[in-house]
Each structure stands twice: as C-alpha cells, then as structure tokens.
Write an enzyme that holds these catalytic residues in place. Sequence first.
Site, PDB file in Angstrom:
ATOM      1  CG  ASP A   7      -5.633   5.852   1.590  1.00 41.00           C
ATOM      2  OD1 ASP A   7      -5.698   6.106   2.806  1.00 41.00           O
ATOM      3  OD2 ASP A   7      -4.637   5.298   1.074  1.00 41.00           O
ATOM      4  CB  SER A   8      -3.211   9.457   2.824  1.00 46.27           C
ATOM      5  OG  SER A   8      -2.849   8.097   3.007  1.00 46.27           O
ATOM      6  CB  CYS A  70      -7.786   6.983   4.925  1.00 47.91           C
ATOM      7  SG  CYS A  70      -6.325   7.657   5.737  1.00 47.91           S
ATOM      8  CD  GLU A 151       1.535   5.434  -1.203  1.00 44.27           C
ATOM      9  OE1 GLU A 151       1.885   6.058  -2.211  1.00 44.27           O
ATOM     10  OE2 GLU A 151       0.353   5.377  -0.814  1.00 44.27           O
ATOM     11  CB  CYS A 185      -2.662   1.619   8.047  1.00 40.93           C
ATOM     12  SG  CYS A 185      -1.993   2.480   6.617  1.00 40.93           S
ATOM     13  CG  HIS A 187      -0.726   2.440   2.525  1.00 39.70           C
ATOM     14  ND1 HIS A 187      -1.669   3.395   2.794  1.00 39.70           N
ATOM     15  CD2 HIS A 187       0.006   2.911   1.485  1.00 39.70           C
ATOM     16  CE1 HIS A 187      -1.512   4.416   1.963  1.00 39.70           C
ATOM     17  NE2 HIS A 187      -0.504   4.142   1.151  1.00 39.70           N
TER      18      HIS A 187
HETATM   19  N1  DGL Z   1      -3.949   4.337   4.122  1.00 42.82           N
HETATM   20  C1  DGL Z   1      -3.678   5.294   5.170  1.00 42.82           C
HETATM   21  C2  DGL Z   1      -4.310   4.803   6.462  1.00 42.82           C
HETATM   22  O1  DGL Z   1      -5.112   3.879   6.374  1.00 42.82           O
HETATM   23  C3  DGL Z   1      -2.238   5.538   5.097  1.00 42.82           C
HETATM   24  C4  DGL Z   1      -1.594   6.229   6.151  1.00 42.82           C
HETATM   25  C5  DGL Z   1      -0.887   7.467   5.874  1.00 42.82           C
HETATM   26  O2  DGL Z   1      -1.202   8.211   4.970  1.00 42.82           O
HETATM   27  O3  DGL Z   1      -0.001   7.700   6.700  1.00 42.82           O
HETATM   28  O4  DGL Z   1      -4.105   5.299   7.534  1.00 42.82           O
END
Ligand code: DGL
Length: 266
Positions: A7-8, A70, A151, A185, A187
Amino acid sequence: MRIGIFDSGLGGLTGYRALRELLPAHDLIYFGDNARVPYGTKSGEVICRFALQDVRFLLSQKVEAVLVACGTVSSNALELLERTFPLPFVGVVEPAAKRAAEIAAAGNGRVLVLGTAATVGSGAYEKAIKAIDPAIRVESVACPMFVPLAENGFTQKGDIAATEIAKRYLKPYEAFSPDAMILGCTHFPLLSDILTDVLPAPLQVSAGEEAAKAMAKAALALSPAAGTGQDLFFTSDDPEAFRKNAAAFLGRPITAEIKRIEIEKY
Ligand code: DGL
C-alpha cells in the site's frame, strides 16, 4: 507460499489483518510506501511508476502472489502490473464491487463509493459494479482528507475534526440513500464509526477485507503448501513511526522487526 501485500502507507494493513486471520500459516510480506504517501493525489503516471517499484521490491523478497491493498493502485495500475509481472495479483476493486453489488441487488440498487481522488477519477469501481449489474446506480465521492486523518490517528468516534470533514463529504449523498458504501481506500475502515455517525444507513464494504477474502481463496487454490506463518514488514520511511501508527490498523502492536528500504532503488 509467500504473499506480498503493499500500500502507499498503513491502510493496506486492513487487508493484511484480514488475510492473516484467513491464512495463519502463509508467509506474509508487507510493504508500506510511507515515504511517498499519499498516492491518491498523484497522476496516473506517477502511481504506475510507484506501483512497479513496489512490486519489484516484493519480488526481491521472493513473493509468489501479490495483494494490491491500495485502492489507488488497484484502480489505476492493476492491468499494468498484470501485464508486466508473471504473478497472480488480487486488487481491491473487483472483490469490493462484487460484495457491494450483492448488497445493492437485495436493496434499492444503490452504491456509494468513497475513494481517493485518483480512484474516483479512474471510474474503476463504477465500471466493475456496472459490469456485474448495469441497473445499479453508483455515485462516487473523493475523500482525500480521510487518508491523513487515518494515518495520524484522528479516528476516534466523535472526533470533531474528522466528523466535520466526513459531513462535508457525505451529507450531499444522504438523499441518494445508498444500500452499500464501499470504503474504496484501504485507510477508510479506521473511520468506520465516524462514517456510521454521519451516514448510518448503508452497509459498509471494506475493500481491503473483501480483497483479502479473494486473495485467501486464490492462494489456497494455487498452492496447498502454506508456509511458516512468518510476518515481514518493510517501510520506505521511519520503522518506529510505522510501528507506532500501525497498531491502530492492526488492532495489535507489531512485535516483529520492521525494516526500512530505499524504494527508489527498485
Ligand atoms: N490506502 C490507499 C488507497 O487505498 C491510500 C491512498 C493514498 O495513498 O492516497 O488508495
């Protein structure tokens, strides 16, 4: 079997957590690109470049399948990853779309998709839902502010800042009355209580959890040989910050070593 998850940042841990429960004996290798989060505000080109690097790193760890935990990468780069690497990939879009379509079909046929700007801009969830059932009405809303809130731990039920931001994003969809709300997303499940307070009716579909179920099914079909139940965590930023903030996503502290890597090298 060794399964890579990326993931990011920390959001993909919602998928990791579900996958670990489903596959207790598989080896799971997690990479969070915390140094470059968020991805969701970036262009498709940059998201693709980052995604290729993330998978090249996971391949250096000898993974045999990848859970793209992600929403932004799954929406913008999954086909590229599938074309580039001879590996099985599971993204979050198809599994979440399938679950939401089931819920909508049993209700009034309406789905609300929450995602990052890049996810909503791609139209990927809408396309996937319409491919299952063209009659389902889909509305999508970009909620980029939810990523830094999650976060940074602004996720407690009643948090004033998070609730106000959620109201701004979601109140316009009250009249749409969705049956299902895709947390597109990975998160976003951390804000689940706050989302329920603001828009109580729709059933929430966690994209990371649905993808973990699909990955577990694929992994068991691909290889009955499990592994040793090893957990490896990697981040492109500070491992101690990762450890501190990951606990909220995992529902438990990480006791294993967390290694920092230079993602630009891959
Ligand atoms: N968890 C990422 C997603 O599902 C986070 C988004 C991001 O990095 O902007 O898109």
